[in-house]
Design an enzyme around this catalytic site. Structure first.
Site: not given
Length: 242
Positions: A94-96, A194, A98
């Site tokens: 997951l993105d940082r 996004r 998120t």
């Protein structure tokens, strides 16, 4: 006027490198707004506050699977390092910024091979929640290919020559000029949700990379995953209540 990292270092009794690292990680608020550039020139009387990172929580564990409730601002690979000594490795990322469900499996286990194959075959159900700017009145599907470049950091865009990317969205609530969305992605391109929401001119709140308005964090949460008979759910944080 003075560079932000120097002011922060003086105010919080930090070294310059520590101050820069906190700003780079998105953990610093200047007069209540998230600071993104360490070298931004700011007035001497700027008031700084630091965002506290929550501790990861275990949602579920058995012999096959470890499900973690990832806090915002924690790197996926840092999570793996917490549990690597027990034989766990990341199944996905997951993105940082998120938050939500992230899965780890036993390295080289039969289950890990099945799970990786399920991701490749799009047999994994991945449901998110996102808060976006503007009003989205009805459900729709976004089918726009995405390409990604990585020069220091990853950035993606809608590109007719990119890889297939499909995102299904459904409005859950609307308050003022914000919409809380249920988001389901059969594909998993870098920054897919996004980029797709930004392409509709409804960027996620807090997404400075793709045009979102400033917020303490990116308002994107991995709410639910179904995989090989397992269903793991993470309750969205209070930021998501509209």
């Amino acid at each position: 006027m003075q560079k932000a990292y120097k002011l922060l270092a003086a105010q919080k009794n930090l070294s310059h490198s520590q101050a820069k690292a906190l700003i780079d990680k998105g953990l610093v608020l200047a007069n209540g707004k998230k600071l993104t550039l360490a070298r931004t020139e700011l007035p001497q009387n700027t008031s700084f506050s630091l965002i506290e990172i929550q501790k990861p929580q275990v949602l579920f564990v058995d012999e096959n699977l470890l499900a973690i409730d990832k806090p915002a601002f924690v790197e996926s690979y840092d999570l793996q390092s917490y549990y690597r000594n027990d034989g766990w490795m990341l199944l996905h990322r997951l993105d940082r910024e998120t938050s939500g469900v992230i899965l780890l499996v036993r390295e080289d286990s039969a289950f890990s091979k099945k799970a990786k194959e399920a991701f490749k075959k799009r047999e994994v159900y991945k449901e998110y929640q996102a808060v976006v700017s503007g009003i989205i009145p009805e459900s729709l599907s976004i089918n726009k290919p995405i390409s990604t470049t990585k020069k220091g950091f990853a950035r993606s865009k809608v590109d007719k020559n990119g890889q297939e990317a499909i995102t299904h969205i459904e409005p859950l609530s609307v308050v003022g000029k914000k919409t809380l969305l249920k988001v389901v992605i059969p594909t998993g391109r870098t920054h897919q949700i996004r980029v797709h929401l930004s392409s509709l001119h409804h960027p996620i709140i807090g997404d400075s990379l793709y045009g979102g308005i400033s917020a303490r964090r990116l308002l994107l949460h991995a709410h639910k995953i179904r995989l090989l008979g397992y269903e793991i759910v993470s309750t969205p944080p209070k930021d998501f209540s509209l």
